[in-house]
Design an enzyme around this catalytic site. Structure first.
Site, PDB file in Angstrom:
ATOM      1  CB  ALA A   8      -0.922  -0.018   1.220  1.00 13.22           C
ATOM      2  CB  VAL A  11       2.971   1.965  -7.169  1.00 16.20           C
ATOM      3  CG1 VAL A  11       2.248   1.318  -8.337  1.00 16.20           C
ATOM      4  CG2 VAL A  11       4.241   2.664  -7.640  1.00 16.20           C
ATOM      5  N   GLY A  12       0.810   1.432  -4.972  1.00 16.30           N
ATOM      6  CA  GLY A  12      -0.350   0.635  -4.567  1.00 16.30           C
ATOM      7  C   GLY A  12      -1.533   1.496  -4.165  1.00 16.30           C
ATOM      8  NE  ARG A  86      12.818   0.590 -13.720  1.00 12.76           N
ATOM      9  CZ  ARG A  86      13.208   1.484 -14.627  1.00 12.76           C
ATOM     10  NH1 ARG A  86      14.367   1.327 -15.245  1.00 12.76           N
ATOM     11  NH2 ARG A  86      12.448   2.526 -14.908  1.00 12.76           N
ATOM     12  CG  ASN A  93      12.110  -5.179  -4.161  1.00 13.61           C
ATOM     13  OD1 ASN A  93      12.050  -4.943  -2.955  1.00 13.61           O
ATOM     14  ND2 ASN A  93      12.064  -4.231  -5.081  1.00 13.61           N
ATOM     15  CB  VAL A 116       3.660  -3.149 -10.075  1.00 14.22           C
ATOM     16  CG1 VAL A 116       4.155  -1.728 -10.311  1.00 14.22           C
ATOM     17  CG2 VAL A 116       2.287  -3.332 -10.727  1.00 14.22           C
ATOM     18  CB  THR A 117       7.689  -5.572  -7.060  1.00 11.89           C
ATOM     19  OG1 THR A 117       6.501  -5.461  -6.281  1.00 11.89           O
ATOM     20  CG2 THR A 117       8.905  -5.340  -6.178  1.00 11.89           C
ATOM     21  CG  ASP A 146       9.064   1.336 -19.847  1.00 12.15           C
ATOM     22  OD1 ASP A 146       9.283   2.174 -18.947  1.00 12.15           O
ATOM     23  OD2 ASP A 146       9.382   0.136 -19.750  1.00 12.15           O
ATOM     24  NE  ARG A 149       8.104   6.936 -16.829  1.00  7.55           N
ATOM     25  CZ  ARG A 149       8.530   6.135 -15.858  1.00  7.55           C
ATOM     26  NH1 ARG A 149       9.317   5.114 -16.122  1.00  7.55           N
ATOM     27  NH2 ARG A 149       8.182   6.373 -14.610  1.00  7.55           N
ATOM     28  CG  HIS A 173      10.439  -1.473 -16.264  1.00 11.99           C
ATOM     29  ND1 HIS A 173      10.061  -0.404 -17.033  1.00 11.99           N
ATOM     30  CD2 HIS A 173      10.295  -1.079 -14.982  1.00 11.99           C
ATOM     31  CE1 HIS A 173       9.705   0.596 -16.237  1.00 11.99           C
ATOM     32  NE2 HIS A 173       9.838   0.212 -14.988  1.00 11.99           N
TER      33      HIS A 173
END
Ligand code: NAI
Length: 306
Positions: A8, A11-12, A86, A93, A116-117, A146, A149, A173
């Site tokens: 949460a 992004v969440g 990343r 993660n 999404v992580t 992407d 963007r 990504h």
């Protein structure tokens, strides 16, 4: 329908807002931090009368509350700090995503999963492995962001409406993403008719660096408004069975000559998940770029399992 969002954070929680305010589904917002998702859910609930919708938003720390979700979105994990790539997030993660995926599938065995992580392609692979789901039901969000963007930078350069620009970015990504400039158009007119090669190269470079540009500016975290919009577009395509053709990180089994790796390619997305993968006739340099991109994902999958 019910959408569970694990993590949460920025992004969440923004995604929860988008899904509820677009009236797409009820939302369960789960986080490891106690009280925080409950507080955010209450805050979102208190906006309902003003935003005029009647969707439930529940905050929780307990996976039992996520039971029976149609879609599970995983945004749990650390975001980048300035100067980090990343890939620096890999090990931390990986543990978080695998645990989240296992807990979520136990309570929602029929759900479609969107990861999404970051690092996105590796995390999607690990979640696919951890859940044992058929590949059409577990995917990663990156290409939609992407592409948005790239479209934004083209629109800014030409001074046209962003919605009139259509472009697709494939690959991983990260720095090795593959923006398909020759397919990008403004209402059907190829951008190669409107911009010179050096300008297009500059916009491609800015796209590759799009996430880092924002991390450097915000300093305390990464982008989240556009990432939440991009994820909500995928949620919408599934819940409304729109079969939209979107760049999605998916497990490849021979497509584009790639095997046992997750990478962004054009997919049709509907109520069953990924309905089909479109194999474009790529140029040699595009194909090579996609392969380089896939190789780096593969290397990181191996690193994550050392
Ligand atoms: P954030 O730090 O605001 O939120 C992450 C949340 O995950 C935190 O609330 C944290 O408490 C929670 N969390 C940590 N461990 C957990 C666990 N085991 N179970 C449940 N929740 C847990 O970060 P933000 O900005 O929301 O980003 C989230 C992730 O999404 C990051 O990895 C980021 O790099 C990635 N991201 C990916 C994008 C993409 O295009 N795929 C775009 C933007 C962000």
């Amino acid at each position: 329908p019910l959408v569970t969002i694990i993590g949460a954070g920025r992004v969440g929680s923004t995604l929860a807002q988008r899904i509820a305010e677009k009236n797409l589904a009820d939302v369960v917002l789960l986080d490891i931090v106690e009280g925080m998702p409950q507080g955010l859910a209450l805050d979102l609930m208190e906006a309902r009368g003003i935003e005029i919708h009647n969707r439930q938003i529940i905050g929780t720390n307990n996976y039992a509350d996520t039971a029976g979700s149609e879609i599970v979105v995983i945004t749990a994990g650390l975001p980048r700090k300035p100067g980090m790539s990343r890939d620096d997030l890999l090990r931390t993660n990986a543990k978080i995503v695998v645990e989240a995926a296992k807990n979520a599938i136990a309570h929602s065995p029929n759900a479609i999963f969107i990861v999404v992580t970051n690092p996105l392609d590796v995390m999607t692979y690990l979640a696919w492995q951890a859940t044992g789901l058929p590949r059409k039901r577990i995917m990663g969000m990156a290409g939609v962001l992407d592409s948005a963007r790239f479209e934004t930078f083209i629109a800014l350069e030409l001074g046209v409406l962003p919605a009139d620009v259509k472009a697709m970015v494939l690959g991983s990504h990260g720095d090795l993403m593959v923006p398909l400039s020759r397919y990008a158009t403004v209402n059907g007119i190829p951008i190669t008719e409107l911009l010179d090669a050096a300008t297009i190269d500059r916009l491609v470079e800015r796209t590759r660096n799009g996430g880092a540009e924002i991390v450097e500016l915000i300093q305390t975290g990464g982008a989240f408004f556009a990432p939440a919009s991009a994820t909500s577009l995928m949620v919408e395509s599934i819940l409304l069975n729109q079969s939209r053709l979107l760049p999605i990180a998916t497990y490849l089994q021979g497509e584009y000559g790639l095997n046992d790796v997750v990478i962004g390619v054009p997919c049709r997305l509907g109520c069953g998940g990924i309905e089909s993968i479109l194999e474009l006739n790529l140029s040699d340099s595009e194909r090579e770029a996609l392969q380089t991109s896939a190789k780096s994902v593969r290397k990181n999958i191996e690193r994550s399992q050392e």
